[in-house]
Design an enzyme around this catalytic site. Structure first.
Site, PDB file in Angstrom:
ATOM      1  N   HIS A 288       0.818  -1.219   0.000  1.00 31.42           N
ATOM      2  CA  HIS A 288       0.000   0.000   0.000  1.00 31.42           C
ATOM      3  C   HIS A 288       0.852   1.269   0.000  1.00 31.42           C
ATOM      4  O   HIS A 288       0.541   2.234  -0.702  1.00 31.42           O
ATOM      5  CB  HIS A 288      -0.954  -0.006   1.188  1.00 31.42           C
ATOM      6  CG  HIS A 288      -1.984  -1.081   1.117  1.00 31.42           C
ATOM      7  ND1 HIS A 288      -2.959  -1.126   0.140  1.00 31.42           N
ATOM      8  CD2 HIS A 288      -2.175  -2.190   1.886  1.00 31.42           C
ATOM      9  CE1 HIS A 288      -3.712  -2.192   0.316  1.00 31.42           C
ATOM     10  NE2 HIS A 288      -3.259  -2.861   1.366  1.00 31.42           N
ATOM     11  N   HIS A 366     -18.321  46.275 -34.888  1.00 31.77           N
ATOM     12  CA  HIS A 366     -16.951  46.097 -34.356  1.00 31.77           C
ATOM     13  C   HIS A 366     -16.168  45.086 -35.183  1.00 31.77           C
ATOM     14  O   HIS A 366     -16.079  43.916 -34.795  1.00 31.77           O
ATOM     15  CB  HIS A 366     -17.031  45.605 -32.913  1.00 31.77           C
ATOM     16  CG  HIS A 366     -15.742  45.744 -32.144  1.00 31.77           C
ATOM     17  ND1 HIS A 366     -14.701  44.853 -32.206  1.00 31.77           N
ATOM     18  CD2 HIS A 366     -15.337  46.722 -31.279  1.00 31.77           C
ATOM     19  CE1 HIS A 366     -13.728  45.228 -31.400  1.00 31.77           C
ATOM     20  NE2 HIS A 366     -14.085  46.366 -30.815  1.00 31.77           N
TER      21      HIS A 366
END
Length: 463
Positions: A288, A366
């Protein structure tokens, strides 16, 4: 390997004693929405706190993997997680009324059987695989442990163990794809050596251990008085030794069952990276501590990549959220709904797509003869993307508004013009506190950064 996320179709409960705590507990798996992940909830504690299955929350590795967050401590999570990975289940809430999942028979098979009894269903979200980019290595020279994660477009694991034991000797186990986990690995039980039993018990471990939920390996001559002592310790009428070297005539399910169980543990521990893996894992004498050591290295690289990564967009893939679903969560109407799709969404990161066409209303002014997408609208589209991330933190997003609080370090790198496809990415810079979110936003066209900013926003409940 599946490309979509999955959950279960209905709740299902398993019950039993915990291996190390010895406490009887009920564990209920519940369906969860896309991008929820695997989350444990201690329903026996005040306020029923939760803890995500994440390596960042690992707090103990004493013969098992324990996670904890905000008082929600869950012991020995690896067998449960391995079952979920083996079935490719991504999203589930696991309610537990005790400190530890039941050990059952010492393997993952009873969890698998329970989950399969209710069925698995596909969800409308893509699995967020982490593809190991290069070799990632963990080595513990003192324990002679080595684990490597190598690049591979699949999930393949090989484990070798060598206990210097005349009974076990050297063993190895492997699977070439995750689909082999259930039939070949899930039923393999946990084990320990006879000489470890009394020590573990006196260390307040294996308090729920029994001879029907673990394999006990006997690698030396055992006298009758010692067997009688162990029988009394584990409250058994009698303990015998099988000629092969296991207690109480336990039949091994495979000759290499211990090695296969080590592979099971490895699958469960690596689930704590938090994302399904594409990698080849090679492990020599893993445990582990080593598994979690590798998982932490993988998680660190995942975080680094997440900060640097440019989201990829494949128009053939089903989006996480369509334009209509975005509108249901973030009610901006024409001409201010500025994102077309959400292509990625997890707890900390979101990515969206905006297709810029010549017919955008802002191009009328724009600029008519030199159409350039206004920078302020790029930021607005980025903010809408971040809004989806923030609203995902509440159970009823339709009842909240998101508002700008600040924009910092805003930079425009390149003009955006008709025909461009913008990919926006927003990532939380810190956990959301008191309804305040701070995130780093970026916009990309053809892999190039066109603008970025740090944005702060508040989430406010509608009155």
């Amino acid at each position: 390997m599946t490309t979509k996320q999955h959950t279960i179709t209905a709740p299902v409960t398993v019950s039993g004693v915990g291996l190390h705590t010895g406490v009887v507990a009920n564990m209920t798996f519940l369906p969860a929405p896309p991008n929820h992940g695997i989350v444990f909830q201690r329903v026996d504690l005040p306020d029923q706190p939760t803890v995500e299955a994440d390596v960042d929350y690992v707090v103990d590795l004493s013969r098992g993997t324990t996670i904890e967050k905000n008082g929600a401590r869950v012991n020995t999570v690896e067998h449960t997680l391995a079952a979920l990975v083996g079935l490719e289940i991504d999203n589930v809430l696991i309610q537990l009324d005790g400190p530890e999942p039941p050990i059952m028979d010492g393997s993952s098979i009873e969890f698998v059987n329970a989950l399969q009894s209710v069925g698995v269903e596909e969800q409308n979200a893509l699995r967020d695989y982490f593809e190991v980019p290069e070799g990632i290595f963990f080595k513990d020279e003192e324990r002679n442990v080595e684990i490597a994660a190598l690049p591979l477009d699949d999930y393949r694991l090989t484990v070798m163990v060598d206990y210097n034991s005349p009974v076990l000797g050297s063993q190895h186990a492997s699977i070439t794809n995750i689909g082999q986990f259930v039939p070949e690995i899930a039923s393999c039980r946990t084990f320990c050596f006879l000489h470890e039993l009394e020590y573990l018990y006196k260390q307040n471990l294996i308090q729920g251990g029994a001879l029907n939920n673990a394999i006990v390996i006997v690698d030396r001559i055992v006298k009758d008085d010692e067997l009688a002592y162990l029988a009394d310790l584990f409250k058994q009428p009698k303990i015998e030794v099988k000629s092969e070297g296991t207690l109480n005539n336990v039949e091994l399910r495979y000759k290499n069952e211990p090695a296969r169980h080590k592979l099971l543990d490895l699958v469960g521990d690596l689930a704590l990276v938090g994302r399904p893996l594409k990698a080849q894992i090679l492990a020599a004498r893993p445990g582990h501590a080593a598994n979690i050591g590798l998982a932490k290295k993988i998680k660190k690289i995942m975080k680094e990549q997440s900060r640097k990564a440019i989201p990829t967009y494949d128009p053939r893939e089903t989006p996480v959220l369509t334009a209509q679903q975005i509108y249901q969560r973030l009610p901006h109407a024409y001409p201010f709904q500025l994102i077309d799709k959400i292509i990625h969404l997890d707890e900390t990161t979101v990515a969206s797509v905006k297709n810029v066409t010549f017919n955008e209303p802002f191009f009328q002014g724009h600029f008519p003869n030199n159409p350039v997408m206004p920078g302020v609208l790029q930021i607005e589209a980025m903010a809408q993307t971040g809004g989806i991330l923030v609203l995902g933190t509440v159970p009823d997003p339709e009842n909240y508004w998101t508002y700008f609080l600040a924009i910092e370090n805003c930079r425009f790198k390149k003009m955006v013009v008709p025909g461009d496809t913008i990919i926006f990415k927003c990532e939380l810079l810190a956990p959301i506190k008191r309804g305040i979110a701070k995130m780093h936003g970026q916009a990309f066209v053809a892999g190039n950064l066109v603008c970025e900013a740090v944005m702060s926003a508040s989430i406010v409940r509608k009155s």
